[in-house]
Design a protein around this motif. Structure first.
Motif, PDB file in Angstrom:
ATOM      1  N   PHE A  53       2.006   5.527  -0.004  1.00  0.00           N
ATOM      2  CA  PHE A  53       1.275   6.686   0.151  1.00  0.00           C
ATOM      3  C   PHE A  53       1.670   7.582   0.460  1.00  0.00           C
ATOM      4  CE2 PHE A  53       2.278   3.812   4.118  1.00  0.00           C
ATOM      5  CZ  PHE A  53       2.292   5.562   4.880  1.00  0.00           C
ATOM      6  N   GLU A  54       3.170   7.337   0.496  1.00  0.00           N
ATOM      7  CA  GLU A  54       4.210   8.047   0.818  1.00  0.00           C
ATOM      8  C   GLU A  54       4.533   8.802  -0.566  1.00  0.00           C
ATOM      9  OE1 GLU A  54       8.211   8.858   3.189  1.00  0.00           O
ATOM     10  OE2 GLU A  54       7.161   6.716   3.094  1.00  0.00           O
ATOM     11  N   LEU A  84       5.162   7.038  -3.770  1.00  0.00           N
ATOM     12  CA  LEU A  84       3.675   7.199  -4.849  1.00  0.00           C
ATOM     13  C   LEU A  84       4.520   8.242  -6.286  1.00  0.00           C
ATOM     14  CD1 LEU A  84       1.366   9.566  -3.529  1.00  0.00           C
ATOM     15  CD2 LEU A  84       1.568   6.634  -3.707  1.00  0.00           C
ATOM     16  N   GLU A 101      -5.565   2.380  -8.119  1.00  0.00           N
ATOM     17  CA  GLU A 101      -5.627   3.519  -6.840  1.00  0.00           C
ATOM     18  C   GLU A 101      -6.879   3.666  -6.323  1.00  0.00           C
ATOM     19  OE1 GLU A 101      -4.747   8.059  -8.077  1.00  0.00           O
ATOM     20  OE2 GLU A 101      -4.542   6.959  -9.837  1.00  0.00           O
ATOM     21  N   THR A 102      -6.623   4.194  -4.864  1.00  0.00           N
ATOM     22  CA  THR A 102      -7.884   4.821  -4.814  1.00  0.00           C
ATOM     23  C   THR A 102      -8.701   5.935  -4.743  1.00  0.00           C
ATOM     24  OG1 THR A 102      -6.604   5.024  -2.377  1.00  0.00           O
ATOM     25  CG2 THR A 102      -7.208   3.022  -2.966  1.00  0.00           C
ATOM     26  N   ILE A 111      -4.095   6.637  -3.177  1.00  0.00           N
ATOM     27  CA  ILE A 111      -3.364   5.150  -2.499  1.00  0.00           C
ATOM     28  C   ILE A 111      -3.537   4.514  -3.469  1.00  0.00           C
ATOM     29  CG2 ILE A 111      -3.204   3.903  -0.991  1.00  0.00           C
ATOM     30  CD1 ILE A 111      -4.620   5.807   1.455  1.00  0.00           C
ATOM     31  N   TYR A 112      -1.770   3.974  -3.749  1.00  0.00           N
ATOM     32  CA  TYR A 112      -1.943   2.989  -4.467  1.00  0.00           C
ATOM     33  C   TYR A 112      -1.833   1.529  -3.264  1.00  0.00           C
ATOM     34  CZ  TYR A 112       0.181   6.793  -8.075  1.00  0.00           C
ATOM     35  OH  TYR A 112       0.417   7.954  -8.649  1.00  0.00           O
ATOM     36  N   ASP A 168      -8.488   8.698  -2.759  1.00  0.00           N
ATOM     37  CA  ASP A 168      -7.687   8.888  -1.785  1.00  0.00           C
ATOM     38  C   ASP A 168      -6.346   8.956  -2.654  1.00  0.00           C
ATOM     39  OD1 ASP A 168      -7.119   6.744  -0.846  1.00  0.00           O
ATOM     40  OD2 ASP A 168      -7.579   7.569   1.608  1.00  0.00           O
ATOM     41  N   ARG A 227       1.351  -1.353  -0.066  1.00  0.00           N
ATOM     42  CA  ARG A 227       0.115  -0.342   0.168  1.00  0.00           C
ATOM     43  C   ARG A 227       1.040   1.354  -0.049  1.00  0.00           C
ATOM     44  NH1 ARG A 227      -2.823   2.923   4.320  1.00  0.00           N
ATOM     45  NH2 ARG A 227      -4.610   4.723   3.828  1.00  0.00           N
TER      46      ARG A 227
END
Length: 223
Positions: A35-36, A40, A83-84, A88-89, A86, A33
């Motif tokens: 998110f940083e 990304l 990809e979500t 996030i991958y 918000d 996951r």
């Protein structure tokens, strides 16, 4: 992976994702996951190229923001990506081959890049050829370990899994500490990795049982 049959086909420079306590092995699948922002960016760049990312742990030295890198890591190819809402991958890396970290490039990107050496691990690109082992004894050892940790597992899946795949998936999934994960990564071949895994299971199971005896508390039994 069919894309890479020889080390000459692999990228000469790869981005690396230092993450202690996380293990990727050749043929294994690691969900991540992301998110940083810098990672990304790393995934974006990887997706526009060969989709290869190197997973490794840190080593003593360096700074908190720029720790030293472990001498050996594992390159994986992004084989699943979403990809979500918000930003996030959610990706999955499938392990290709281990590498010696080699030279780190000057920082031209938010993430770190190295020039890996694959030569020592070329055999990782071949099919696994592990010797048969006493699965009954191994599963008994695994049960002792899991009981001591209070963990559960799908025993039917474990019993049905091919030997090399079982050893790899357990090595990646079980909660060993970073040094133990590194020892599993650096084992020469599937048979050496199984021997290392068995030793770690036996040591942890013995420690858990000793601790339980001292506390007068029995470990749970998995049905």
């Amino acid at each position: 992976m069919a894309t890479y049959r020889r080390t000459i086909d692999l990228p000469e420079v790869i981005p690396v994702f230092p993450l202690d306590g996380v293990l990727l092995l050749p043929g294994g699948v690691l969900p991540l996951r992301i998110f940083e922002p810098r990672y990304l960016n790393m995934v974006d760049d990887a997706m526009s190229g060969g989709r290869v990312i190197g997973m490794l742990q840190t080593a003593p030295g360096g700074t908190r923001m720029n720790p030293a890198l472990a001498a050996i890591g594992c390159a994986g190819r992004i084989t699943s990506y979403s990809e979500t809402g918000d930003g996030i991958y959610m990706i999955a890396l499938t392990g290709l081959i281990r590498f010696e970290t080699g030279e780190e490039l000057p920082r031209l990107t938010p993430y770190r890049q190295v020039r890996p050496s694959y030569a020592r691990f070329e055999h990782d690109l071949a099919e696994d050829e592990a010797e048969e082992f006493d699965r009954s004894a191994f599963l008994g050892l695994l049960r002792r370990y899991l009981d001591g940790k209070g963990l559960s597992i799908e025993w039917e899946a474990v019993a049905a899994a091919p030997g090399p795949a079982l050893i790899s998936s357990l090595s990646m999934a079980l909660p060993f500490d970073p040094a133990e994960k590194q020892a599993l990564l650096e084992a020469d071949d599937p048979d050496a990795r199984r021997a290392t895994l068995e030793a770690l299971l036996a040591i942890d199971a013995a420690l858990s049982e000793t601790s339980g005896d001292e506390e007068g508390d029995a470990s749970p039994t998995i049905q």
